[in-house]
Design a protein around this motif. Structure first.
Motif, PDB file in Angstrom:
ATOM      1  N   ALA A 590       7.103 -65.522  68.771  1.00 43.09           N
ATOM      2  CA  ALA A 590       8.219 -65.562  67.827  1.00 43.09           C
ATOM      3  C   ALA A 590       8.794 -66.969  67.717  1.00 43.09           C
ATOM      4  CB  ALA A 590       9.293 -64.581  68.270  1.00 43.09           C
ATOM      5  N   ALA A 591       8.899 -67.664  68.857  1.00 39.19           N
ATOM      6  CA  ALA A 591       9.424 -69.032  68.826  1.00 39.19           C
ATOM      7  C   ALA A 591       8.502 -69.952  68.031  1.00 39.19           C
ATOM      8  CB  ALA A 591       9.588 -69.552  70.262  1.00 39.19           C
ATOM      9  N   VAL A 592       7.197 -69.815  68.221  1.00 37.67           N
ATOM     10  CA  VAL A 592       6.251 -70.642  67.472  1.00 37.67           C
ATOM     11  C   VAL A 592       6.356 -70.370  65.977  1.00 37.67           C
ATOM     12  CG1 VAL A 592       3.797 -71.077  67.091  1.00 37.67           C
ATOM     13  CG2 VAL A 592       4.669 -70.863  69.415  1.00 37.67           C
ATOM     14  N   VAL A 593       6.453 -69.070  65.628  1.00 38.79           N
ATOM     15  CA  VAL A 593       6.576 -68.728  64.213  1.00 38.79           C
ATOM     16  C   VAL A 593       7.852 -69.303  63.617  1.00 38.79           C
ATOM     17  CG1 VAL A 593       6.875 -66.796  62.619  1.00 38.79           C
ATOM     18  CG2 VAL A 593       5.151 -66.678  64.408  1.00 38.79           C
ATOM     19  N   MET A 594       8.962 -69.214  64.347  1.00 38.36           N
ATOM     20  CA  MET A 594      10.225 -69.758  63.841  1.00 38.36           C
ATOM     21  C   MET A 594      10.145 -71.272  63.683  1.00 38.36           C
ATOM     22  SD  MET A 594      12.202 -67.243  63.251  1.00 38.36           S
ATOM     23  CE  MET A 594      13.752 -68.114  63.048  1.00 38.36           C
ATOM     24  N   GLU A 595       9.465 -71.915  64.637  1.00 36.26           N
ATOM     25  CA  GLU A 595       9.341 -73.376  64.533  1.00 36.26           C
ATOM     26  C   GLU A 595       8.501 -73.759  63.319  1.00 36.26           C
ATOM     27  OE1 GLU A 595       7.856 -77.155  67.285  1.00 36.26           O
ATOM     28  OE2 GLU A 595       7.681 -75.084  67.991  1.00 36.26           O
ATOM     29  N   ARG A 596       7.405 -73.034  63.117  1.00 34.34           N
ATOM     30  CA  ARG A 596       6.580 -73.323  61.939  1.00 34.34           C
ATOM     31  C   ARG A 596       7.367 -73.083  60.653  1.00 34.34           C
ATOM     32  NH1 ARG A 596       1.108 -72.692  63.436  1.00 34.34           N
ATOM     33  NH2 ARG A 596       0.847 -73.861  65.389  1.00 34.34           N
ATOM     34  N   MET A 597       8.155 -72.002  60.636  1.00 33.50           N
ATOM     35  CA  MET A 597       8.949 -71.730  59.430  1.00 33.50           C
ATOM     36  C   MET A 597       9.967 -72.819  59.185  1.00 33.50           C
ATOM     37  SD  MET A 597       9.503 -67.594  59.707  1.00 33.50           S
ATOM     38  CE  MET A 597      10.581 -67.627  58.264  1.00 33.50           C
ATOM     39  N   SER A 598      10.626 -73.286  60.253  1.00 34.36           N
ATOM     40  CA  SER A 598      11.618 -74.356  60.079  1.00 34.36           C
ATOM     41  C   SER A 598      10.960 -75.635  59.585  1.00 34.36           C
ATOM     42  CB  SER A 598      12.333 -74.599  61.401  1.00 34.36           C
ATOM     43  OG  SER A 598      11.421 -75.041  62.385  1.00 34.36           O
ATOM     44  N   GLN A 599       9.763 -75.962  60.117  1.00 37.70           N
ATOM     45  CA  GLN A 599       9.059 -77.146  59.635  1.00 37.70           C
ATOM     46  C   GLN A 599       8.697 -77.012  58.163  1.00 37.70           C
ATOM     47  OE1 GLN A 599       5.740 -77.664  62.234  1.00 37.70           O
ATOM     48  NE2 GLN A 599       6.971 -78.286  64.016  1.00 37.70           N
ATOM     49  N   SER A 600       8.251 -75.828  57.801  1.00 39.57           N
ATOM     50  CA  SER A 600       7.902 -75.620  56.393  1.00 39.57           C
ATOM     51  C   SER A 600       9.124 -75.773  55.493  1.00 39.57           C
ATOM     52  CB  SER A 600       7.285 -74.243  56.219  1.00 39.57           C
ATOM     53  OG  SER A 600       6.129 -74.098  57.009  1.00 39.57           O
ATOM     54  N   LEU A 601      10.262 -75.229  55.935  1.00 38.25           N
ATOM     55  CA  LEU A 601      11.482 -75.353  55.132  1.00 38.25           C
ATOM     56  C   LEU A 601      11.922 -76.797  55.005  1.00 38.25           C
ATOM     57  CD1 LEU A 601      13.539 -72.289  56.447  1.00 38.25           C
ATOM     58  CD2 LEU A 601      12.514 -72.562  54.199  1.00 38.25           C
ATOM     59  N   MET A 602      11.814 -77.536  56.109  1.00 39.44           N
ATOM     60  CA  MET A 602      12.180 -78.959  56.042  1.00 39.44           C
ATOM     61  C   MET A 602      11.256 -79.712  55.095  1.00 39.44           C
ATOM     62  SD  MET A 602      13.004 -79.753  60.066  1.00 39.44           S
ATOM     63  CE  MET A 602      13.217 -81.494  59.692  1.00 39.44           C
ATOM     64  N   LEU A 603       9.964 -79.402  55.129  1.00 38.75           N
ATOM     65  CA  LEU A 603       9.040 -80.071  54.227  1.00 38.75           C
ATOM     66  C   LEU A 603       9.353 -79.736  52.779  1.00 38.75           C
ATOM     67  CD1 LEU A 603       6.480 -81.764  53.856  1.00 38.75           C
ATOM     68  CD2 LEU A 603       5.150 -79.650  54.121  1.00 38.75           C
ATOM     69  N   ILE A 604       9.699 -78.444  52.523  1.00 41.47           N
ATOM     70  CA  ILE A 604      10.056 -78.058  51.155  1.00 41.47           C
ATOM     71  C   ILE A 604      11.312 -78.767  50.698  1.00 41.47           C
ATOM     72  CG2 ILE A 604      10.829 -76.109  49.752  1.00 41.47           C
ATOM     73  CD1 ILE A 604       8.992 -74.328  51.421  1.00 41.47           C
ATOM     74  N   GLN A 605      12.323 -78.855  51.581  1.00 41.50           N
ATOM     75  CA  GLN A 605      13.558 -79.560  51.210  1.00 41.50           C
ATOM     76  C   GLN A 605      13.301 -81.033  50.931  1.00 41.50           C
ATOM     77  OE1 GLN A 605      16.280 -78.812  54.376  1.00 41.50           O
ATOM     78  NE2 GLN A 605      16.625 -76.656  53.818  1.00 41.50           N
ATOM     79  N   THR A 606      12.467 -81.658  51.771  1.00 44.41           N
ATOM     80  CA  THR A 606      12.157 -83.080  51.563  1.00 44.41           C
ATOM     81  C   THR A 606      11.446 -83.293  50.236  1.00 44.41           C
ATOM     82  OG1 THR A 606      11.937 -83.321  53.957  1.00 44.41           O
ATOM     83  CG2 THR A 606      11.024 -85.070  52.587  1.00 44.41           C
ATOM     84  N   THR A 607      10.526 -82.419  49.925  1.00 41.95           N
ATOM     85  CA  THR A 607       9.794 -82.535  48.657  1.00 41.95           C
ATOM     86  C   THR A 607      10.729 -82.372  47.474  1.00 41.95           C
ATOM     87  OG1 THR A 607       7.849 -81.610  49.760  1.00 41.95           O
ATOM     88  CG2 THR A 607       7.841 -81.631  47.369  1.00 41.95           C
ATOM     89  N   MET A 608      11.639 -81.407  47.582  1.00 40.66           N
ATOM     90  CA  MET A 608      12.584 -81.205  46.473  1.00 40.66           C
ATOM     91  C   MET A 608      13.508 -82.405  46.309  1.00 40.66           C
ATOM     92  SD  MET A 608      13.539 -77.180  47.010  1.00 40.66           S
ATOM     93  CE  MET A 608      14.664 -77.225  45.603  1.00 40.66           C
ATOM     94  N   MET A 609      13.939 -82.993  47.404  1.00 39.28           N
ATOM     95  CA  MET A 609      14.799 -84.181  47.305  1.00 39.28           C
ATOM     96  C   MET A 609      14.067 -85.335  46.638  1.00 39.28           C
ATOM     97  SD  MET A 609      16.659 -84.034  51.031  1.00 39.28           S
ATOM     98  CE  MET A 609      17.399 -85.655  50.781  1.00 39.28           C
TER      99      MET A 609
END
Length: 614
Positions: A590-609
């Motif tokens: 679960a921790a690994v999945v949450m970390e991957r999800m957070s990384q994906s969200l950060m990448l999406i936010q960076t791309t949108m910015m």
């Protein structure tokens, strides 16, 4: 044949087989071109059959391809018959091409593969013709039924009467170089290919029935049981209802002498489930086999009855009709979605003494109360091996694990049902257990289990027909009283496969019949052993042989008890370790999945910015 009447099993006769051999001839075909089919459409049926027969001399090279067995002299005339012959001829050609492709891909022998596939095509075509015989005019002419019956009997699929005949008279008819196991394997293989059963189901059926009866059972399960309805005696009488339905174009008859409220429907010009009489609650569409548990329960007016698995309400409404809307009925159903159908049916049928509840059947003793009701009906959830005609998926979806899982649940439900019944009831104290399964593991084995766990006995069910319950099966040995149970089969009684057993509760004690005596004997032996040890200690027999023997025996028993306790503690410890390890792995995942999800969200936010900046 009336529902419930015994149907004698036809015995294979060598003279009949010889007569069929003389009356039939095998036709051999060899074609892959559609132009060879055209002449069949321009000639009569008899000429077509004779034309196909002439291909025997022209196809000696491919003599491994039997596709049709026909009696040309008795062939009926008509375009439909020619279409059937063309369909058989076409199926043979297409299966020949498919066999060639399959053999080339799998690297198998063309001869064997082609023969097997063409036999399947031939049998499928002939079976379709047989099932269309009642709706096609050409099959109604004299001699047509006999002609098609000969086709089916002499077709190479399903297992011929020769195999069944050899198995039934193995000593006199077997081949010198073949064992019985080889015949059985061939028999089961043929049944599995044609009827579609898996290996486990075929093993169960071949042990439960003789070979000829297995074939009759499989054939009976291919056709649905007759439509039956139960007259609601709270609102109508059978004679009046039958007259009203006949006036609407329904062809029906009384279901048999064993039921006063049943009607069997042969055909109808109107939807049988949408007539004004049905809407008014004068009858209920209900399988004839589901009458049996309620008839065996025989509820009386003013009693308290529990229906553990009540959906869709047919048995519950039958109980209410027999009780004349007096007393109290607790209709329980685990699935909340099915409560709507129960409520609708009970309201339509005018039942007013029923309380609906939604509990797990194993929890009902704590809800309704222990030793508080007069009778309990348990139509237990099962594998459904007796209703293959309604659910053909049972042929392939069931295995040993599923059956034993169902049996475990059935044992728990039956123990809970027994605990609810009051043994001191003046008119009751009865439990009826039923399943729509034919397997022993879900029927006699479950009853035999509760006979060891509760103070109950098997009593006659009061049903006038049906086969007696089994007292022995494979490695199982059951209580002799199980002969009072009743079994129903599709091929023997024209009913769904069903099992009904009636139990009488003798005492409200929850322990096994021999449990208290065994506990008392163990306590007495323990007291005697303690008294012997104390007496030896008082006499001071420290160096005597008796003390050595007693000490050694006590040491051995202590070591055994200690070792068993240590093993149990080790098992518990290992189980805890496994659980903790699994929980840690799940937490880490679960921790690994949450970390991957957070990384994906950060990448999406960076791309949108970046997109906004550009």
């Amino acid at each position: 044949m009336q529902l419930g009447s015994s149907q004698p099993r036809s015995s294979s006769s060598s003279s009949a087989n010889q007569m069929r051999r003389e009356m039939t001839m095998q036709c051999w075909t060899r074609t892959t071109s559609s132009s060879r089919w055209d002449p069949l459409m321009r000639m009569s049926s008899r000429s077509a059959a004779q034309w196909i027969a002439q291909k025997k001399d022209q196809s000696r090279a491919s003599s491994s391809r039997p596709c049709l067995t026909a009696t040309a002299r008795a062939a009926p005339r008509g375009r439909t018959t020619r279409m059937m012959l063309v369909a058989t001829w076409g199926s043979a050609a297409m299966m020949s091409l498919a066999a060639a492709a399959w053999a080339a891909q799998k690297g198998r022998g063309m001869k064997t593969t082609r023969t097997k596939m063409m036999r399947v095509a031939c049998r499928m075509t002939l079976t379709s013709s047989w099932r269309l015989r009642s709706t096609t005019s050409c099959w109604r002419r004299p001699g047509s039924s006999r002609w098609l019956t000969l086709l089916l009997r002499r077709a190479p699929w399903p297992p011929t009467s020769e195999v069944v005949g050899v198995l039934e008279d193995f000593t006199n008819r077997r081949a010198a170089n073949r064992s019985r196991s080889e015949y059985i394997d061939q028999f089961k293989s043929d049944l599995g290919v044609y009827y579609g059963y898996n290996g486990y189901m075929l093993d169960q059926l071949t042990v439960l029935f003789p070979p000829g009866e297995v074939l009759e059972l499989c054939e009976a399960c291919e056709t649905p049981r007759p439509i039956t309805l139960r007259v609601n005696s709270l609102k109508a009488r059978r004679r009046e209802l039958a007259a009203a339905l006949i006036a609407r174009g329904v062809n029906l008859d009384p279901i048999g002498p064993w039921s006063k409220v049943g009607l069997v429907v042969y055909d109808s010009k109107v939807p049988i489930g949408a007539t004004p009489e049905y809407m008014a609650g004068h009858y209920m569409l209900q399988g004839a086999s589901s009458f049996m548990p309620v008839m065996a329960l025989a509820p009386q007016s003013g009693e308290t009855v529990v229906d553990v698995a009540a959906a869709p309400g047919g048995k519950t409404s039958y109980i209410a009709a027999l009780m004349k809307n007096s007393g109290t009925i607790f209709a329980n159903e685990l699935n909340p979605a099915r409560l709507k159908s129960i409520s609708a049916n009970l309201s339509r049928l005018g039942v007013t003494n029923t309380v609906l509840c939604n509990y797990d059947g194993r929890q009902l003793p704590s809800v309704v109360g222990r030793n508080s009701v007069d009778r309990v009906l348990l139509d237990a959830p099962c594998s459904g091996t007796g209703v293959v005609s309604k659910d053909p998926s049972v042929k392939t979806s069931k295995n040993a694990a599923d059956i034993w899982r169902c049996a475990h649940l059935q044992k728990q439900l039956l123990l809970a049902a027994i605990d609810m019944v009051n043994a001191n009831s003046g008119s009751g104290g009865y439990i009826v257990y039923s399943t729509c399964s034919m397997l022993v593991e879900e029927n006699e084995n479950v009853i035999n289990y509760v006979l060891r766990k509760r103070h109950v006995k098997v009593v006659p069910s009061g049903l006038e027909f049906g086969r007696a319950g089994l007292q022995r099966f494979r490695e199982f040995r059951f209580h002799p009283s199980l002969q009072h149970a009743r079994r129903f089969y599709p091929h023997a009684h024209n009913l769904d496969g069903f099992f009904v057993c009636k139990l009488k509760k003798m005492s409200n004690a929850t322990s096994a019949p021999g449990g208290s005596a065994a506990a008392a004997a163990a306590a007495a032996s323990k007291k005697q052993q303690q008294a012997q040890q104390q007496h030896a200690h008082e006499r001071g027999m420290d160096g005597s042989d008796s003390e050595d023997e007693s000490s050694s025996s006590s040491g051995r028993s202590a070591s055994r008890s200690w070792s068993s306790a240590a093993q149990a503690a080790a098992r518990v410890r290992r189980t805890r370790q496994r659980v903790m390890r699994a929980s840690r792995m799940m937490t880490l995942a679960a921790a690994v999945v949450m970390e991957r999800m957070s990384q994906s969200l950060m990448l999406i936010q960076t791309t949108m910015m970046h997109q906004q900046k550009w």
